[in-house]
Structures are given as C-alpha cells and as structure tokens.
Design an enzyme around this catalytic site. Structure first.
Site, mmCIF file in Angstrom:
data_model
loop_
_atom_site.group_PDB
_atom_site.id
_atom_site.type_symbol
_atom_site.label_atom_id
_atom_site.label_comp_id
_atom_site.label_asym_id
_atom_site.label_seq_id
_atom_site.Cartn_x
_atom_site.Cartn_y
_atom_site.Cartn_z
ATOM 1 N N GLN A 23 -5.078 -1.382 9.514
ATOM 2 C CA GLN A 23 -5.042 -2.730 8.947
ATOM 3 C C GLN A 23 -5.681 -3.735 9.914
ATOM 4 O O GLN A 23 -5.364 -3.759 11.103
ATOM 5 C CB GLN A 23 -3.579 -3.110 8.656
ATOM 6 C CG GLN A 23 -3.397 -4.436 7.949
ATOM 7 C CD GLN A 23 -3.901 -4.446 6.516
ATOM 8 O OE1 GLN A 23 -3.940 -3.417 5.846
ATOM 9 N NE2 GLN A 23 -4.303 -5.591 6.039
ATOM 10 N N LYS A 81 0.843 -1.198 0.000
ATOM 11 C CA LYS A 81 0.000 0.000 0.000
ATOM 12 C C LYS A 81 0.878 1.248 0.000
ATOM 13 O O LYS A 81 0.650 2.185 -0.771
ATOM 14 C CB LYS A 81 -0.913 0.021 1.243
ATOM 15 C CG LYS A 81 -2.089 -0.925 1.121
ATOM 16 C CD LYS A 81 -2.849 -1.048 2.436
ATOM 17 C CE LYS A 81 -3.900 -2.141 2.323
ATOM 18 N NZ LYS A 81 -4.518 -2.517 3.591
ATOM 19 N N ASP A 141 -11.512 2.893 3.878
ATOM 20 C CA ASP A 141 -11.968 1.495 3.858
ATOM 21 C C ASP A 141 -13.486 1.411 3.701
ATOM 22 O O ASP A 141 -14.011 0.350 3.362
ATOM 23 C CB ASP A 141 -11.617 0.814 5.197
ATOM 24 C CG ASP A 141 -10.357 -0.028 5.112
ATOM 25 O OD1 ASP A 141 -10.087 -0.585 4.039
ATOM 26 O OD2 ASP A 141 -9.669 -0.142 6.148
HETATM 27 N N1 GUN Z 1 -7.238 -6.640 6.118
HETATM 28 C C1 GUN Z 1 -7.534 -7.385 5.034
HETATM 29 N N2 GUN Z 1 -8.202 -6.668 4.123
HETATM 30 C C2 GUN Z 1 -8.347 -5.430 4.638
HETATM 31 C C3 GUN Z 1 -8.925 -4.231 4.148
HETATM 32 O O1 GUN Z 1 -9.506 -4.151 3.063
HETATM 33 N N3 GUN Z 1 -8.847 -3.158 4.984
HETATM 34 C C4 GUN Z 1 -8.248 -3.219 6.200
HETATM 35 N N4 GUN Z 1 -8.232 -2.126 6.938
HETATM 36 N N5 GUN Z 1 -7.682 -4.311 6.664
HETATM 37 C C5 GUN Z 1 -7.734 -5.402 5.887
#
Ligand code: GUN
Length: 299
Positions: A97, A53, A120
């Site tokens: 996350q 990311k 998100d």
């Molecule tokens: N962990 C796995 N997928 C995601 C996601 O799309 N967003 C977040 N914040 N954590 C994750």
C-alpha cells in the site's frame, strides 16, 4: 438529454461475481488464489483501504494475507518480506500500500515485487510491457475505467480520447490502454494550452487530475462518455459546520447535462478499483499456473 449514469457500484458487483466464479473453478483444480497486502505505518485512510481489500478478497473465495508493519520498519525488512512472498507458492498477488514512510524508497519496493505477482501493475517491467502493447499486469483503476468504456461502446477503435492527468498510476496507463484499443489519444495536463477546447473534441474524456470539479459541461462534447477518476473532499457547509462531501474532477451537474454517459462520484470509478485488484489476482494466479485466463477481466 441527461446523460446515462454509469453505475460503478453495480458494475463492480458483476466483476466480483465473475472473479468468484473463476476462483471456484481454480479451487476445483486444487488452487486457491492468494493476495498478500503489505501496509507500513498507521495512515488511517490506508488502513481503511487495506481492510476493505482484505474483506473483499475473502468474499470472492480467495486467501488474504495481511502484513501490517510498524512505521519504523526498515526498507531492508520490507524487501525481505517481499522476497519471501515472491517465493511463496500460496501467494499469487502482492501489493504494498502506498504511500510508504519517507525512509523507504517506493520505487525499490515496487520493483522488488515479482512482475507476475504485481497486481498493482506498477513494476517497471509491467509498465514497459503495457507501453509496448504486450500482455502485462495492468494498474487497477485504469483497468476499471477501460471495462466501463468497453461496456458502453461496442468498439473504441478510432474514437478521440482525452486523458486529463499524467500520473503513473492512472493517466499514463489509461492512455496506453486506450491506444491499445485503437483510440486516438491525447494526454492533457496543467501546461496544456486551451485544454477546454481540446477536451471538447473528446468522444471519451477521462479526468484524473485531483482538482475538484475542474471540468465543467462547457468542456464536454455533446454525447461524450465522461469517466471521472477524481475523489476530492471539499467543505459542505450546507450539511452543517465542518461537514465535508466527496466530489470528482468533473462538475457533475453541468457535465451530465451534456455528456452521453458519465460516472458519478462517489459510486463510479471508485468501487471498480478493488474489484479490478481481485480480477488481477485471479488473472495472476491463472497465468502463474499456466491455466486459461478469466474472460472479460483483463485488458
Ligand atoms: N494507494 C492508493 N491507491 C493505491 C493503489 O492503487 N495501489 C497501492 N499499492 N497503493 C495505493
């Protein structure tokens, strides 16, 4: 006839190009979009995601702020960090996350993020806005699926869509997005009766259950568009002892012989998720600054 393979890797690259172009426009006005990512603990898979990311955020010209906290960080400390990021004008997107360690309440953390910075789309306000068909931040994976579906179909209106899986992250928001685009939507799950016959009626079939290769060609309506959200690691003894391979929730070999179009795993939905996170960040930045939203990057 064999299905068209929807190339998520190539599609994600075009999304990133659009994001980069919009970032350049914002920078020309003196605004650099910024994404803050919080990672609590040392889960190896999460570390890989967060690294990717950060890298892609910088590649499209945005600022990346990484906050890596030890596994024993208290909930109060995480909430205090979110408060600071909410108030920071250089930060337009905030993501914590998941999963977080057990002593931290996931819902509390999610709902502490300012809704307009919630890239998100997990904040309860954004969930409610999406459910009522209003402008919101939209979860990245379903947004990526929607973009691919809109590319394949000139209009989704009136199509039968079946979403297999009812998670808050994919199944439910996916269903809400398809409904907003005037599909006739059914959510199927582990208790659904005669799920195979139901799926066979779908013009659009989205698989998000986390069960390797559950959906075979017999479940697919001829010509349907199949979007496979699953990412499952299964043993691959043919590749050598202890080797694994990635498969989706759809049995690609049999489904691709029946479908009109299908996403592969890997290389389908997966690459779209981070591309949509970048899209959401630039959207959030535009909205926060009262500027025009990027075209083609929102629901
Ligand atoms: N962990 C796995 N997928 C995601 C996601 O799309 N967003 C977040 N914040 N954590 C994750």
């Amino acid at each position: 006839m064999a299905a068209e393979i929807i190339d998520g890797k190539a599609f994600a690259a075009t999304v990133r190009e659009k994001v980069a172009a919009h970032v350049a426009q914002l920078k020309a006005q003196g605004i650099t979009p910024g994404l803050a990512v919080i990672l609590v603990g040392e889960d190896p898979a999460s570390e890989v995601y967060v690294r990717n990311k950060g890298k892609q955020t910088l590649e499209v010209g945005m600022n990346s702020f990484e906050h890596k906290l030890p596994a024993d960080t208290s909930e109060a400390e995480v909430l205090a960090l979110i408060e600071r990021l909410n108030a920071d004008p250089a930060v337009h997107g905030i993501l914590c996350q998941l999963p977080v360690p057990d002593h931290i309440d996931e819902a509390k953390v999610t709902n502490a993020i300012a809704p307009e910075k919630d890239v998100d789309g997990f904040h309860i306000s954004n969930v409610g806005l999406l459910a009522t068909g209003q402008k919101s931040m939209v979860p990245c994976t379903p947004l990526g699926c929607l973009m691919m579906l809109r590319e394949r179909h000139s209009s989704l209106s009136g199509l039968n869509a079946v979403v297999v899986g009812r998670s808050n992250i994919v199944g439910k928001p996916m269903a809400a997005l398809l409904l907003k685009d005037s599909c006739t939507v059914t959510i199927a799950h582990s208790r659904t009766r005669d799920i195979e016959a139901l799926c066979r009626q779908a013009d659009i079939l989205v698989a998000a259950v986390g069960r390797p290769e559950m959906i075979t060609g017999e479940w697919v309506k001829p010509g349907a568009t199949v979007i496979d959200v699953g990412i499952n690691r299964i043993p691959a003894p043919e590749r050598g002892e202890g080797k694994m391979r990635l498969v989706g929730d759809v049995d690609f070999a049999s489904a691709s012989a029946v479908a009109g179009a299908i996403t592969p795993v890997p290389g389908g939905v997966g690459p779209m998720t981070i591309a949509c996170l970048l899209a959401n960040t630039v959207t959030a930045c535009s909205r926060i600054n009262g500027l025009e939203e990027p075209e083609g990057l929102t629901a």
